[in-house]
Design a protein around this motif. Structure first.
Motif, PDB file in Angstrom:
ATOM      1  N   TYR B  11      45.041  46.764  50.881  1.00  0.00           N
ATOM      2  CA  TYR B  11      45.216  45.940  52.074  1.00  0.00           C
ATOM      3  C   TYR B  11      46.692  45.671  52.289  1.00  0.00           C
ATOM      4  O   TYR B  11      47.440  45.482  51.332  1.00  0.00           O
ATOM      5  CB  TYR B  11      44.492  44.602  51.922  1.00  0.00           C
ATOM      6  N   THR B  19      47.653  44.188  48.647  1.00  0.00           N
ATOM      7  CA  THR B  19      46.588  44.043  47.645  1.00  0.00           C
ATOM      8  C   THR B  19      46.031  45.428  47.343  1.00  0.00           C
ATOM      9  O   THR B  19      45.390  46.040  48.194  1.00  0.00           O
ATOM     10  CB  THR B  19      45.445  43.157  48.189  1.00  0.00           C
ATOM     11  N   LEU B  21      43.304  47.128  45.951  1.00  0.00           N
ATOM     12  CA  LEU B  21      41.997  46.660  45.516  1.00  0.00           C
ATOM     13  C   LEU B  21      41.235  47.763  44.779  1.00  0.00           C
ATOM     14  O   LEU B  21      41.033  47.679  43.567  1.00  0.00           O
ATOM     15  CB  LEU B  21      41.215  46.165  46.738  1.00  0.00           C
ATOM     16  N   ASN B  41      35.936  35.475  42.749  1.00  0.00           N
ATOM     17  CA  ASN B  41      36.411  35.489  44.127  1.00  0.00           C
ATOM     18  C   ASN B  41      37.564  36.475  44.249  1.00  0.00           C
ATOM     19  O   ASN B  41      38.443  36.510  43.396  1.00  0.00           O
ATOM     20  CB  ASN B  41      36.899  34.085  44.548  1.00  0.00           C
ATOM     21  N   GLY B  42      37.518  37.259  45.296  1.00  0.00           N
ATOM     22  CA  GLY B  42      38.596  38.214  45.525  1.00  0.00           C
ATOM     23  C   GLY B  42      38.513  39.460  44.678  1.00  0.00           C
ATOM     24  O   GLY B  42      39.468  40.242  44.619  1.00  0.00           O
ATOM     25  N   SER B  43      37.376  39.684  44.014  1.00  0.00           N
ATOM     26  CA  SER B  43      37.286  40.865  43.153  1.00  0.00           C
ATOM     27  C   SER B  43      36.885  42.111  43.949  1.00  0.00           C
ATOM     28  O   SER B  43      36.877  43.206  43.412  1.00  0.00           O
ATOM     29  CB  SER B  43      36.296  40.605  42.017  1.00  0.00           C
ATOM     30  N   GLY B  44      36.528  41.936  45.207  1.00  0.00           N
ATOM     31  CA  GLY B  44      36.304  43.106  46.060  1.00  0.00           C
ATOM     32  C   GLY B  44      34.852  43.383  46.413  1.00  0.00           C
ATOM     33  O   GLY B  44      34.533  44.457  46.906  1.00  0.00           O
ATOM     34  N   LYS B  45      33.974  42.411  46.206  1.00  0.00           N
ATOM     35  CA  LYS B  45      32.551  42.642  46.491  1.00  0.00           C
ATOM     36  C   LYS B  45      32.300  42.821  47.985  1.00  0.00           C
ATOM     37  O   LYS B  45      31.660  43.776  48.405  1.00  0.00           O
ATOM     38  CB  LYS B  45      31.725  41.460  45.947  1.00  0.00           C
ATOM     39  N   THR B  46      32.828  41.876  48.761  1.00  0.00           N
ATOM     40  CA  THR B  46      32.629  41.981  50.208  1.00  0.00           C
ATOM     41  C   THR B  46      33.317  43.227  50.755  1.00  0.00           C
ATOM     42  O   THR B  46      32.785  43.913  51.633  1.00  0.00           O
ATOM     43  CB  THR B  46      33.153  40.710  50.906  1.00  0.00           C
ATOM     44  N   SER B  47      34.489  43.532  50.216  1.00  0.00           N
ATOM     45  CA  SER B  47      35.207  44.735  50.669  1.00  0.00           C
ATOM     46  C   SER B  47      34.358  45.980  50.437  1.00  0.00           C
ATOM     47  O   SER B  47      34.307  46.875  51.286  1.00  0.00           O
ATOM     48  CB  SER B  47      36.531  44.873  49.931  1.00  0.00           C
ATOM     49  N   GLU B 174      25.914  37.345  49.373  1.00  0.00           N
ATOM     50  CA  GLU B 174      25.756  35.921  49.076  1.00  0.00           C
ATOM     51  C   GLU B 174      24.823  35.272  50.094  1.00  0.00           C
ATOM     52  O   GLU B 174      25.150  34.233  50.665  1.00  0.00           O
ATOM     53  CB  GLU B 174      27.117  35.218  49.108  1.00  0.00           C
ATOM     54  N   HIS B 207      26.722  34.717  43.636  1.00  0.00           N
ATOM     55  CA  HIS B 207      27.448  33.926  42.641  1.00  0.00           C
ATOM     56  C   HIS B 207      26.463  33.135  41.785  1.00  0.00           C
ATOM     57  O   HIS B 207      26.871  32.383  40.912  1.00  0.00           O
ATOM     58  CB  HIS B 207      28.428  32.963  43.323  1.00  0.00           C
TER      59      HIS B 207
HETATM   60  N1  LIG Z   1      41.132  42.091  55.913  1.00  0.00           N
HETATM   61  C1  LIG Z   1      41.865  41.872  54.819  1.00  0.00           C
HETATM   62  N2  LIG Z   1      43.219  41.881  54.871  1.00  0.00           N
HETATM   63  C2  LIG Z   1      43.953  41.670  53.770  1.00  0.00           C
HETATM   64  N3  LIG Z   1      43.451  41.457  52.558  1.00  0.00           N
HETATM   65  C3  LIG Z   1      42.119  41.445  52.428  1.00  0.00           C
HETATM   66  C4  LIG Z   1      41.258  41.648  53.545  1.00  0.00           C
HETATM   67  N4  LIG Z   1      39.974  41.592  53.130  1.00  0.00           N
HETATM   68  C5  LIG Z   1      40.035  41.354  51.807  1.00  0.00           C
HETATM   69  N5  LIG Z   1      41.323  41.260  51.386  1.00  0.00           N
HETATM   70  C6  LIG Z   1      41.742  41.026  50.010  1.00  0.00           C
HETATM   71  O1  LIG Z   1      41.008  41.858  49.150  1.00  0.00           O
HETATM   72  C7  LIG Z   1      40.593  41.135  48.004  1.00  0.00           C
HETATM   73  C8  LIG Z   1      39.096  41.220  47.842  1.00  0.00           C
HETATM   74  O2  LIG Z   1      38.474  40.473  48.873  1.00  0.00           O
HETATM   75  P1  LIG Z   1      36.903  40.408  49.025  1.00  0.00           P
HETATM   76  O3  LIG Z   1      36.600  39.625  50.252  1.00  0.00           O
HETATM   77  O4  LIG Z   1      36.348  41.761  48.948  1.00  0.00           O
HETATM   78  O5  LIG Z   1      36.470  39.583  47.734  1.00  0.00           O
HETATM   79  P2  LIG Z   1      35.049  39.077  47.258  1.00  0.00           P
HETATM   80  O6  LIG Z   1      34.772  39.707  45.951  1.00  0.00           O
HETATM   81  O7  LIG Z   1      34.040  39.268  48.298  1.00  0.00           O
HETATM   82  O8  LIG Z   1      35.325  37.533  47.034  1.00  0.00           O
HETATM   83  P3  LIG Z   1      34.381  36.255  47.275  1.00  0.00           P
HETATM   84  O9  LIG Z   1      33.556  36.106  46.060  1.00  0.00           O
HETATM   85  O10 LIG Z   1      35.348  35.135  47.399  1.00  0.00           O
HETATM   86  O11 LIG Z   1      33.596  36.491  48.509  1.00  0.00           O
HETATM   87  C9  LIG Z   1      41.139  39.734  48.137  1.00  0.00           C
HETATM   88  O12 LIG Z   1      42.315  39.644  47.374  1.00  0.00           O
HETATM   89  C10 LIG Z   1      41.453  39.607  49.599  1.00  0.00           C
HETATM   90  O13 LIG Z   1      42.591  38.792  49.784  1.00  0.00           O
END
Ligand SMILES: Nc1ncnc2c1ncn2[C@@H]1O[C@H](COP(=O)(O)OP(=O)(O)OP(=O)(O)O)[C@@H](O)[C@H]1O
Ligand SMILES: [Mg+2]
Lengths: 293, 257
Positions: B11, B19, B21, B41-47, B174, B207
């Motif tokens: 990112y 980032t 990822l 949080n922020g480990s990349g699951k949603t990504s 989630e 979670h």
């Molecule tokens: N659109 C974006 N632009 C910049 N950075 C992003 C973007 N989307 C995600 N990130 C970064 O990528 C990393 C992973 O984000 P992600 O949302 O995938 O985490 P997550 O595992 O779903 O966390 P959570 O448990 O909080 O939902 C984070 O560091 C976030 O800041």
């Protein structure tokens, strides 16, 4: 009495426009400025075609199609080029100003000479007691037709999808549908209605004027907001009917203001001031909840 | 059925907020497998889910569904066989439309949205039977707008709508997080029932470590864009919430860090 009929005539003509704005503003949540030029586009087309000998009634569906094309352009600019909603409308509106001048050939085109939608063989045959209402009857017929078609459309699968895309685009995507196309479709229908309103207005006032589009969106929005605020709480009253009532009420307010001694040149000032009042009064309404967290 | 190969994603490259990822991420989910995904949080699951659904484009790599490369497909096209429920209950339904209208829309997925009646009256008893299964009394609220529902009721609707038409892959991000513990339990049970009954391959981000341990055939743990744990089979069946928690504490960053 004449004034009441005048208000009703104007109100019902602008109700066509209001139904278009209902689609963009309320259903699609899209501030579409295209209407400021699709309204005079319909008028220009209707005027030119009438002068060329086309039966006036036939100019209406042609204006409808032209309005749809205007909406298509705004939609394509927004969806395909990724331009923001307000700006896409402004681009089309600006471009259409020139197009409207081209279509009409000049800034002001009267059609006093020949027959119109409201003055023809058929209406001259009306009995004297009915004659004062002939225009109103014709307008009412058109408005009723458009209202019924829109109501029916909103109950179809395509209509559901149109409502869904303004409400929550992610639901439309989840349904395996391209929300962009649905939006374009909505813009086309809305501007088709606006152009139809312009064409009917042109037949009614018997001239096209390039400036007749200015403030169209404001008039449409005012009608929609008055209508929805005042009448949509009534049980089982459709939004389309509420908006038609809103349009008449708004025209009545404007006409009342004019009869209080304000000059016709103050019309736009009154239009804007009334709109502001409506917005302030309508603020108490619960705002639409956005599905984004 | 789902196969991700060599996924890279950075990112905001070249900025101070860069980032990095995913770096050569590989993931394979066979047909009908129910996968729980945990990670801080922020480990990349949603990504990961966004890359599968086409909301986020990977820098490189392939996403395959049924052996078909869908990396270039637009988001809405991918949902032909994929259902998704978001964390926010409002994302899955149209608030301004009634339950009946919402459910009719979902029921028609995969068919054309033309000029035929939006609601097929003959289907109403069927919709009622589906809603009755949720045990939330929604079958009597067909003419209520979705925005008037509580979060849990609305999420149940979203789950129902996402799984109504034949799909083969379900994505849950989630989806019980915004719900009270009791409703979360109801929705989780319902999810499990639907997934098993329809034999959906499922990626469920959560979670709730108890849910992650109790449900699913496989557990994936993410940390900083990497899969650090992949537990399947008998080992997964024996897994308890405490075990998952212990795995978390072993991570350098720690849970929630
Ligand atoms: N659109 C974006 N632009 C910049 N950075 C992003 C973007 N989307 C995600 N990130 C970064 O990528 C990393 C992973 O984000 P992600 O949302 O995938 O985490 P997550 O595992 O779903 O966390 P959570 O448990 O909080 O939902 C984070 O560091 C976030 O800041
Ligand atoms: Mg997340």
């Amino acid at each position: 009495m004449n004034m009441v009929i005048g208000v009703l005539e104007q109100g019902f003509i602008y109700a066509l426009l209001a139904m278009g704005v209902l689609i963009t503003y309320r259903i699609l949540d899209f501030p579409d400025l295209t209407v400021d030029s699709s309204f005079p586009l319909g008028a220009a087309i209707s005027a030119v075609l009438t002068l060329n000998g086309t039966p006036p009634a036939l100019t209406l569906p042609i204006a409808l199609l032209a309005g749809g094309a205007a909406g298509l352009i705004t939609g394509l600019i927004h969806v395909k080029c990724g331009v923001r909603d307000l700006l896409s409308g402004i681009i089309t509106m600006t471009a259409l100003y020139s197009v409207n001048l081209r279509v009409a050939g000049r800034a002001n085109l009267p059609i006093y000479a020949g027959d119109t939608l409201f003055l023809n063989e058929w209406t001259r045959g009306f009995p004297p007691w009915l004659a004062p209402y002939s225009k109103l009857i014709i307008i009412l017929f058109i408005v009723a037709l458009v209202k019924i078609i829109l109501d029916l459309f909103l109950k179809t699968k395509a209509g559901y999808l149109l409502r869904a895309v303004g409400d929550n685009p992610s639901v439309v995507a989840a349904l395996n549908k391209d929300g962009g196309y649905v939006k374009i479709q909505g813009l086309m229908i809305a501007n088709a209605f606006c152009a139809l309103a312009g064409a009917v207005m042109c037949q009614h006032q018997r001239f096209f004027d390039i400036s007749m589009g200015t403030g169209t969106l404001v008039t449409g929005l005012a009608s929609v907001i008055i209508g929805l605020n005042m009448f949509s709480k009534l049980p089982r009253l459709k939004n389309t009917l509420a908006v038609i009532a809103g349009s008449i009420l708004y025209k009545a307010c404007v006409s009342a203001a004019l009869s209080l001694g304000l000059a016709p040149t103050d019309l736009r000032l009154i239009t804007a001031a009334l709109f502001l009042v409506i917005l302030i009064l309508g603020k108490t309404r619960v705002r639409k909840v956005k599905p984004h967290a | 059925m789902l196969e991700m190969q060599g996924i890279y994603k950075t990112y905001l490259p070249g900025t101070v907020n860069e980032t990095r990822l995913f770096c050569n991420l590989f993931l394979k989910v066979p047909k009908g497998q129910f996968v729980s995904v945990v990670g801080s949080n922020g480990s990349g699951k949603t990504s990961l889910l966004n890359i599968i659904c086409g909301q986020t484009r990977p820098d490189s790599g392939w996403v395959m569904l049924y052996g078909q490369d869908i990396s270039k497909e637009k988001e809405h096209r991918r949902y032909a066989r994929v259902g998704r429920v978001y964390q926010n209950p409002a994302m899955g339904t149209c608030g301004g439309m009634t339950l009946l209208e919402n459910i009719s829309l979902a029921d028609n997925k995969g068919h054309g949205y033309g000029l035929t009646p939006g609601t097929v009256k003959a289907r109403i008893p069927y919709y009622k039977s589906l809603l009755a299964r949720l045990h939330l009394g929604l079958e009597d609220k067909l003419y209520m707008r979705a925005e008037a529902l509580s979060g849990g009721q609305r999420q149940a609707m979203a789950l129902l709508m996402a799984t109504m038409t034949p799909i083969s892959f379900l994505i849950l991000d989630e989806h019980t997080a915004a719900l009270d513990p009791k409703t979360a339990e109801v929705i989780m049970k319902l999810t499990n029932e639907l997934v098993r009954e329809k034999q959906l391959a499922t990626l469920m981000v959560t979670h709730n470590l108890r849910h992650a341990a109790a449900y699913g055939d496989r557990l994936l743990m993410f940390d900083a864009g990497k899969i650090v744990q992949d537990i399947q089979g008998g080992e997964k069946a024996a897994l308890k919430a405490e075990d998952v928690f212990a795995l978390f504490t072993r991570l350098g960053a720690g849970y929630g860090g």
